[in-house]
Write an enzyme that holds these catalytic residues in place. Structure first.
Site, PDB file in Angstrom:
ATOM      1  N   SER A 145       0.853  -1.192   0.000  1.00  0.00           N
ATOM      2  CA  SER A 145       0.000   0.000   0.000  1.00  0.00           C
ATOM      3  C   SER A 145       0.888   1.241   0.000  1.00  0.00           C
ATOM      4  O   SER A 145       2.094   1.153   0.255  1.00  0.00           O
ATOM      5  CB  SER A 145      -0.856  -0.035   1.279  1.00  0.00           C
ATOM      6  OG  SER A 145      -1.432   1.229   1.555  1.00  0.00           O
ATOM      7  N   TYR A 158      -3.693  -0.567  10.069  1.00  0.00           N
ATOM      8  CA  TYR A 158      -3.490  -0.765   8.623  1.00  0.00           C
ATOM      9  C   TYR A 158      -2.071  -0.333   8.238  1.00  0.00           C
ATOM     10  O   TYR A 158      -1.365  -1.044   7.519  1.00  0.00           O
ATOM     11  CB  TYR A 158      -4.537   0.041   7.854  1.00  0.00           C
ATOM     12  CG  TYR A 158      -4.556  -0.228   6.365  1.00  0.00           C
ATOM     13  CD1 TYR A 158      -5.178  -1.371   5.858  1.00  0.00           C
ATOM     14  CD2 TYR A 158      -3.956   0.645   5.460  1.00  0.00           C
ATOM     15  CE1 TYR A 158      -5.203  -1.625   4.483  1.00  0.00           C
ATOM     16  CE2 TYR A 158      -3.981   0.400   4.090  1.00  0.00           C
ATOM     17  CZ  TYR A 158      -4.611  -0.733   3.609  1.00  0.00           C
ATOM     18  OH  TYR A 158      -4.631  -0.991   2.258  1.00  0.00           O
TER      19      TYR A 158
END
Ligand code: NAP
Length: 253
Positions: A145, A158
């Site tokens: 990510s 996250y």
């Protein structure tokens, strides 16, 4: 090396979270390049199966809760025994929980780390054990990510999981490159999927994000397909430990 180094004919690829979003886009792209797909997840894979049939591919659906890392690793072993050896693993399944760091709950930490990092690691390990036993090469692609490079905001677990996944990708590349297993990652930018539905609904956030994307659009799941085919193929035989951004230029800004 095959005549076309991007050709995945005769390869079998496990894609986690293949029912929707990025996993679905990658599964269809790998199938189009010739790979047989083992689509793993907890929801119906019917849409993905139809898309794969349309491109002339083959897919097996395997139901699994990837929030349970040890069960996930066992599942990979069963797939290897019952469906056949895997050449490619795409660790795509992932979740996100939002909340201020000051109030962030232990459950929102553990749930995200379990799916995004622990299961991903244990699937890498399960695949490598089988591949090494069978003296077969393998390609692993982890879906990282922008939060593998940046801090983000209100997504503590996250960011920890995706920064950790980038680190683990490099560590595994160091250990397994000499053994014929390539471990790399793709870092998607802002892609229009369920994961980003809340961001896209927030007009102010959405406009801020768009302003920073040189490509001037949100990404679509299919935008990840080329990078996934490349890193899964012989074209990437000498590529190890890379975190490849596919982000419309976001990180270049
Ligand atoms: P998504 O549409 O929400 O897809 C997530 C996938 O993971 C779904 O297939 C989901 O299944 C599956 N999954 C989650 N928890 C699971 C569990 N416990 N057991 C089995 N499957 C589970 O979002 P996405 O954007 O395509 O996300 C795919 C990956 O890309 C994730 O790792 C995400 O972090 C990463 N990513 C996304 C973006 C973005 O902008 N969208 C950017 C960077 C990275 P269900 O549908 O059944 O929930």
């Amino acid at each position: 090396m095959t005549a076309n180094p991007f050709d995945l004919s005769g390869r079998r690829a496990m894609v986690t979270g293949a029912n929707t979003g990025i996993g679905q886009g990658i599964a269809v792209s790998l199938a189009r390049a010739g790979a047989e797909i083992v689509a793993v997840g907890r929801s119906s894979m019917d849409d993905t199966a139809a898309m794969i049939t349309e491109v002339g591919g083959t897919m097996h659906a395997v139901m699994a809760d990837l929030g349970k890392p040890r069960e996930a690793a066992d599942m990979l072993g069963r797939v290897w025994d019952e469906i056949g050896a895997l050449d490619i693993l795409i660790n795509n399944a992932g979740i996100i929980r939002r909340g201020d760091a000051i109030d962030f709950s232990e459950d929102d930490w553990d749930d995200v780390l379990d799916v995004n990092l622990k299961t991903a690691f244990m699937l890498c390990q399960a695949l490598a054990r089988r591949a090494l036993d069978a003296k077969r090469p393998a390609k692993i692609v982890n879906i990282a990510s922008m939060l593998s490079f940046q801090g983000g905001i209100r997504i503590a677990s996250y960011t920890a999981s995706k920064s950790g996944l980038a680190g683990i990708t490099r560590l595994l590349a160091n250990e397994w490159a000499p053994l014929g297993i390539n471990v790399n990652a793709i870092a998607p930018g802002y892609i229009a999927t369920n994961n980003t539905a809340i961001l896209r609904k927030d007009e102010e956030r959405s406009a801020d994000i768009m302003k920073r994307i040189p490509a001037a659009r949100w990404g679509e799941p299919e935008d990840l397909g080329g990078a996934a085919v490349y890193l899964s193929s012989d074209a990437a035989n000498y590529v190890h430990g890379v975190i490849l951004p596919v982000d419309g230029g976001w990180l270049a800004r």
